[in-house]
Enzyme design. Sequence first.
Site, PDB file in Angstrom:
ATOM      1  N   HIS A 187       0.797  -1.231   0.000  1.00 35.74           N
ATOM      2  CA  HIS A 187       0.000   0.000   0.000  1.00 35.74           C
ATOM      3  C   HIS A 187       0.827   1.277   0.000  1.00 35.74           C
ATOM      4  O   HIS A 187       0.261   2.369   0.083  1.00 35.74           O
ATOM      5  CB  HIS A 187      -0.953   0.025   1.199  1.00 35.74           C
ATOM      6  CG  HIS A 187      -0.237   0.128   2.524  1.00 35.74           C
ATOM      7  ND1 HIS A 187       0.110   1.328   3.066  1.00 35.74           N
ATOM      8  CD2 HIS A 187       0.217  -0.816   3.370  1.00 35.74           C
ATOM      9  CE1 HIS A 187       0.737   1.119   4.223  1.00 35.74           C
ATOM     10  NE2 HIS A 187       0.813  -0.177   4.413  1.00 35.74           N
TER      11      HIS A 187
HETATM   12  N1  UDP Z   1      -1.901  -6.295   9.325  1.00 34.14           N
HETATM   13  C1  UDP Z   1      -3.144  -6.736   9.734  1.00 34.14           C
HETATM   14  N2  UDP Z   1      -4.039  -7.151   8.788  1.00 34.14           N
HETATM   15  C2  UDP Z   1      -3.758  -7.134   7.456  1.00 34.14           C
HETATM   16  C3  UDP Z   1      -2.487  -6.679   7.042  1.00 34.14           C
HETATM   17  C4  UDP Z   1      -1.588  -6.249   8.006  1.00 34.14           C
HETATM   18  O1  UDP Z   1      -3.417  -6.777  10.941  1.00 34.14           O
HETATM   19  O2  UDP Z   1      -4.608  -7.512   6.658  1.00 34.14           O
HETATM   20  C5  UDP Z   1      -0.960  -5.806  10.353  1.00 34.14           C
HETATM   21  C6  UDP Z   1       0.427  -6.369  10.257  1.00 34.14           C
HETATM   22  O3  UDP Z   1       0.509  -7.568  10.974  1.00 34.14           O
HETATM   23  C7  UDP Z   1       1.252  -5.250  10.874  1.00 34.14           C
HETATM   24  C8  UDP Z   1       0.502  -4.013  10.498  1.00 34.14           C
HETATM   25  O4  UDP Z   1      -0.813  -4.415  10.153  1.00 34.14           O
HETATM   26  O5  UDP Z   1       1.274  -5.353  12.286  1.00 34.14           O
HETATM   27  C9  UDP Z   1       1.172  -3.321   9.334  1.00 34.14           C
HETATM   28  O6  UDP Z   1       0.363  -2.294   8.928  1.00 34.14           O
HETATM   29  P1  UDP Z   1       0.589  -1.521   7.560  1.00 34.14           P
HETATM   30  O7  UDP Z   1       1.075  -2.444   6.511  1.00 34.14           O
HETATM   31  O8  UDP Z   1      -0.682  -0.775   7.322  1.00 34.14           O
HETATM   32  O9  UDP Z   1       1.657  -0.453   7.992  1.00 34.14           O
HETATM   33  P2  UDP Z   1       3.192  -0.233   7.672  1.00 34.14           P
HETATM   34  O10 UDP Z   1       3.949  -1.274   8.437  1.00 34.14           O
HETATM   35  O11 UDP Z   1       3.313  -0.369   6.207  1.00 34.14           O
HETATM   36  O12 UDP Z   1       3.468   1.140   8.148  1.00 34.14           O
END
Ligand code: UDP
Length: 356
Positions: free
Chosen positions: A203
Amino acid sequence: MRIVTVIGNRPQFVKAAAVSSLLRATHEELLVHTGQHYDDELSTVFVEELGIPRPERELGIGGGTNTEQTARMLAALGPLLARERPDAVLVYGDTNSTLAGGLAAAQARIPVAHVEAGMRSFDRAMPEELNRVLTDHLSELLLCPTEVAVANLARESAVGRVELVGDVMADVARLVRPRAQETDGPLREAGVEAGGYLVATAHRAGNVDDPDRLRALVALLRAMPLPVVLPLHPRTRARLEAAGLLDELGSDGRVRVLPPLGYVAFTSLLLRAAAALTDSGGVQKEAYLAGVRCVTLRDSTEWTETVDAGWNTLVDLDAAAALAALERSEPAFRPELYGDGRAGTRVVAALATLTA
Ligand code: UDP
């Protein structure tokens, strides 16, 4: 002490799960949800699942460009902090909510504590990198997950007090793992077998906002040697729909498109996957902690230890490089990184040393 904690998006709900309950045992906390992620499946689902207190204030500020969103958050947080006069403001990570919370507090001369301080991708084209750097340089307490983060802050001569506390997401990953091990329901729903699929998330603006990059992402996911389970972030879904690529993505059944999942369901899929494909910082780290190889759909990462240890490969959107990474055998060792599962306790202890 009275702490105002500002959160706003999915990973910040996960991070708050490691801290808020502990914090409330000895201090008063007011949890403010900016509304940056306003879909329930990216925010309030975690309240029930991870035992995070329900936010006491909801600002309802989502959408718009990064600058508009940050500006609207600042405009709402200024008066809120003037009314509440907390002893400190706690922020997590690298989002617009992080920067707005930090800047509003610093302007009001309220000390800022930044959890996940010192992380750097050294890619200033990422909005997250700007948020990280700016928040670190206005914080009084810089709470780092890794030695690399501590060294980054030393190099930048950050003025706040630096403490290595470990990684709060690692606390949550450890706590939830037994629950995720118990259920393989999400695999059955996706029609995959343990070890016989890849789990993917994507994303980042750099991957989904530009239609050419988005097309390359779709081609990469469809070129993988195993079925790909893809819980789809609403931002990515919207971009795929706008580019007319959503149908193509799922057309031959190799990519199983799901709605965003709760944390336990997602962890259940991650623990049993042959490998993870992701542009998320949190998922790179969680894959490492789960002993699952990761192929990162970016050309830089803040979580460099996972690459150095041989468990993570940066491929950007190069499908051939992703295939080659998946063929490599698993490293023999997985050094313990990201702390002992007690980062949240250290965050609370460090906060107690702050006085307004
Ligand atoms: N996650 C979740 N459900 C999903 C996809 C990701 O709970 O369908 C969790 C994942 O385990 C992690 C977090 O969301 O703890 C990551 O979020 P995101 O990818 O939105 O944020 P980023 O790490 O890219 O900032």
